[in-house]
Design an enzyme around this catalytic site. Structure first.
Site, PDB file in Angstrom:
ATOM      1  N   HIS A   1     -12.944   2.609  -0.391  1.00 34.19           N
ATOM      2  CA  HIS A   1     -12.503   1.824   1.036  1.00 34.19           C
ATOM      3  C   HIS A   1     -13.562   0.643   0.296  1.00 34.19           C
ATOM      4  O   HIS A   1     -13.928   0.137   1.162  1.00 34.19           O
ATOM      5  CB  HIS A   1     -13.632   2.306   1.975  1.00 34.19           C
ATOM      6  CG  HIS A   1     -13.139   3.784   2.471  1.00 34.19           C
ATOM      7  ND1 HIS A   1     -13.541   4.929   2.802  1.00 34.19           N
ATOM      8  CD2 HIS A   1     -12.053   4.451   2.694  1.00 34.19           C
ATOM      9  CE1 HIS A   1     -13.118   5.579   4.316  1.00 34.19           C
ATOM     10  NE2 HIS A   1     -11.887   5.363   3.790  1.00 34.19           N
TER      11      HIS A   1
ATOM     12  N   ASN B   1       1.078  -0.923   0.309  1.00 30.26           N
ATOM     13  CA  ASN B   1       0.057  -0.453   0.310  1.00 30.26           C
ATOM     14  C   ASN B   1       0.690   1.191  -0.286  1.00 30.26           C
ATOM     15  O   ASN B   1       1.281   1.217   0.609  1.00 30.26           O
ATOM     16  CB  ASN B   1      -0.618   0.025   1.376  1.00 30.26           C
ATOM     17  CG  ASN B   1      -1.694   1.168   1.620  1.00 30.26           C
ATOM     18  OD1 ASN B   1      -2.124   2.641   0.207  1.00 30.26           O
ATOM     19  ND2 ASN B   1      -2.707   1.182   2.144  1.00 30.26           N
TER      20      ASN B   1
ATOM     21  N   GLU C   1      -8.418  -4.719   5.397  1.00 33.31           N
ATOM     22  CA  GLU C   1      -7.955  -4.220   3.275  1.00 33.31           C
ATOM     23  C   GLU C   1      -6.817  -5.381   3.106  1.00 33.31           C
ATOM     24  O   GLU C   1      -6.857  -5.926   1.974  1.00 33.31           O
ATOM     25  CB  GLU C   1      -7.725  -3.115   3.844  1.00 33.31           C
ATOM     26  CG  GLU C   1      -9.053  -2.526   3.319  1.00 33.31           C
ATOM     27  CD  GLU C   1      -8.977  -1.243   3.813  1.00 33.31           C
ATOM     28  OE1 GLU C   1      -8.604  -0.727   5.517  1.00 33.31           O
ATOM     29  OE2 GLU C   1      -8.982  -0.449   3.298  1.00 33.31           O
TER      30      GLU C   1
ATOM     31  N   ARG D   1      -2.469  -1.958  -3.819  1.00 30.29           N
ATOM     32  CA  ARG D   1      -3.881  -0.794  -3.349  1.00 30.29           C
ATOM     33  C   ARG D   1      -3.243   0.368  -4.369  1.00 30.29           C
ATOM     34  O   ARG D   1      -2.822   0.975  -4.531  1.00 30.29           O
ATOM     35  CB  ARG D   1      -3.360  -0.752  -1.452  1.00 30.29           C
ATOM     36  CG  ARG D   1      -4.692   0.168  -1.488  1.00 30.29           C
ATOM     37  CD  ARG D   1      -4.608   0.844  -0.649  1.00 30.29           C
ATOM     38  NE  ARG D   1      -6.371   2.376   0.187  1.00 30.29           N
ATOM     39  CZ  ARG D   1      -6.285   2.736   0.316  1.00 30.29           C
ATOM     40  NH1 ARG D   1      -4.811   3.380   1.440  1.00 30.29           N
ATOM     41  NH2 ARG D   1      -7.262   3.613   0.533  1.00 30.29           N
TER      42      ARG D   1
ATOM     43  N   ARG E   1     -11.835  15.674   7.125  1.00 35.05           N
ATOM     44  CA  ARG E   1     -13.171  16.130   6.252  1.00 35.05           C
ATOM     45  C   ARG E   1     -14.029  16.851   6.404  1.00 35.05           C
ATOM     46  O   ARG E   1     -15.094  15.689   7.558  1.00 35.05           O
ATOM     47  CB  ARG E   1     -12.848  15.047   5.246  1.00 35.05           C
ATOM     48  CG  ARG E   1     -11.759  14.519   4.618  1.00 35.05           C
ATOM     49  CD  ARG E   1     -11.568  13.262   2.854  1.00 35.05           C
ATOM     50  NE  ARG E   1     -10.674  13.292   2.570  1.00 35.05           N
ATOM     51  CZ  ARG E   1     -10.180  12.121   2.848  1.00 35.05           C
ATOM     52  NH1 ARG E   1     -11.234  11.195   3.121  1.00 35.05           N
ATOM     53  NH2 ARG E   1      -8.995  11.147   2.680  1.00 35.05           N
TER      54      ARG E   1
END
Ligand code: ADP
Length: 404
Positions: free
Chosen positions: A181, A10, A385, A92, A242
């Site tokens: 995601h 990743n 993940e 990823r 955010r």
């Protein structure tokens, strides 16, 4: 012996996270992280299953140097990248656009397409590409697979994927709702079905991935039909830094009246908003501590976070029509019992409830936190993940179906 190991990479702009998994039993042979790449104070932390963690500090100039250092650490544990047991490397990749609906073996054409998507993922895809190029240079003969954050959401119908703006303008700039995601939503929705003793195509699940970034998805019979992030990860829930949903006219107002530039507003909404903008903290542990101590700003931030979350549960309930389970996952979702309790409070008429005692229990395993007689189950399902990327990568290179 057939090769059974998958290295998951990743690659961020200044970091590389990695895990080496053995797909025969899902065991983690090594996990690690290189951070602050390109700075004087780079750090590599490597933890093999067979021993103690090791750290390297000092400058690591670029991704190439970072991956070489990772390869050395793996080799020191007898897990080198030249091992015949390594079956593939799974990467990823944040943005796969409309084109990549599945994990994909990387070749030059695939690389070019990921590059073409940089305008819609300027922060993420360049770093992902660098990681891929470096890994290919290290092991050119090995299959390398891109697993896209957006892929799980490509099943969204046009009614959910399109913004209600001029179609020609949207298409010219590839503006649509992609969602992110996706590997987590895919993994958690499947794991939730398993927890209920059902096949994925038998259940409808609302997945709430609440980390520092946060997104919700509505999954009908194993396929995503809506998700809260959009063209970028800015849309949707209130997140650590955010804003999530907002009247787009706030941006024109800040430009015209506030005299701010597009870049300044970008930074404001992505880095200085959400929980941190509302109360100065983005860690839910600290926010809860402040709420419990009577801090009004932290309480308001918490309430806004929960209000938005509850709206998405209601919206996705309506989108799905019938809901079998609501699953909480990621840092906040897995650990913050007060968030889970507050998000579901008052939804008894929808068949949703949380059992206080079950909700308070901590654990690493998927578990139900709703009362036994609840019509809609509420679950805590730890996400993984890396395992999902490894599983998809291995399935692709072995040409077999789901292996875990
Ligand atoms: P990301 O991958 O998006 O960086 P994570 O899924 O690791 O995020 O979640 C990180 C967030 O999880 C932290 O910012 C914090 O708010 C929250 N978190 C982690 N542990 C706990 C805890 N024990 N209680 C409450 N919140 C927690």
């Amino acid at each position: 012996m057939t090769a059974s190991r998958v290295l998951v990479l990743n690659s961020g702009s200044s970091s590389v996270k990695y895990q080496l998994l053995d797909m025969r039993d899902g065991g983690r042979l090594a996990v690690g992280l290189v951070e602050r790449i390109g700075e004087e104070t780079s750090r590599l932390k490597h933890t093999p299953a067979c021993g103690e963690s090791r750290e390297r500090t000092g400058p690591i100039a670029d991704h190439d140097a970072a991956l070489k250092a990772v390869a050395e650490e793996l080799a020191a544990d007898g897990l080198g990248l030249d091992s015949p047991e390594l079956a593939a490397i799974g990467h990823r990749v944040v943005h796969g656009g409309k084109h990549f609906t599945e994990p994909t073996v990387i070749d030059d054409t695939v690389l070019a397409e990921i590059e073409r998507l940089i305008p819609v993922a300027p922060l993420h895809n360049p770093a992902n590409l660098t990681g891929i190029r470096t890994a290919r240079a290290l092991r050119p003969d090995l299959p390398q697979v891109a697993v896209f954050d957006t892929a799980f959401h490509t099943t969204m119908p046009e009614s959910a994927a399109r913004y209600a703006i001029d179609v020609e303008t949207a298409d010219a700039h590839r503006i649509r709702r992609y969602g992110f995601h996706g590997t987590s939503h895919a993994y958690v929705s499947r794991a939730t079905a398993k927890l209920l003793g059902k096949a994925p195509d038998e259940v409808n699940v609302i997945v709430l991935h609440l980390g520092n970034g946060a997104s919700a998805s509505a999954v009908r019979a194993g396929r995503c039909v809506d998700t809260s992030m959009g063209l970028t990860p800015l849309e949707g829930l209130v997140m650590g830094t955010r804003s999530g949903d907002m009247d787009p006219a706030v941006i024109f107002h800040l430009m015209r009246v506030g005299g701010m530039s597009a870049d300044e507003i970008d930074t404001l909404l992505n880095k200085k908003s959400g929980l941190i903008g509302l109360c100065g903290d983005n860690d839910m542990r600290e926010i809860r501590r402040r709420v419990d101590a009577g801090d009004e700003r932290a309480k308001l931030a918490f309430d806004i976070y929960i209000h938005r979350l509850k709206k998405y549960i209601g919206a996705y309930y309506a989108v799905l029509g019938r809901v079998d389970a609501v699953a909480f996952t990621a840092g906040v979702g897995e650990n913050a019992a007060p968030v889970r309790e507050a998000a579901v409070a008052g939804l008894e008429e929808l068949g949703l409830a949380v059992d206080a005692e079950r909700n308070a229990v901590r654990g690493d395993e998927p578990r139900l936190i709703s009362p036994d007689d609840a019509r809609v189950k509420v679950a805590v399902v730890p996400t993984d993940e890396e395992m999902e990327i490894a599983t998809q990568t291995y399935a692709l290179v072995k040409g077999s179906e789901n292996l875990t």
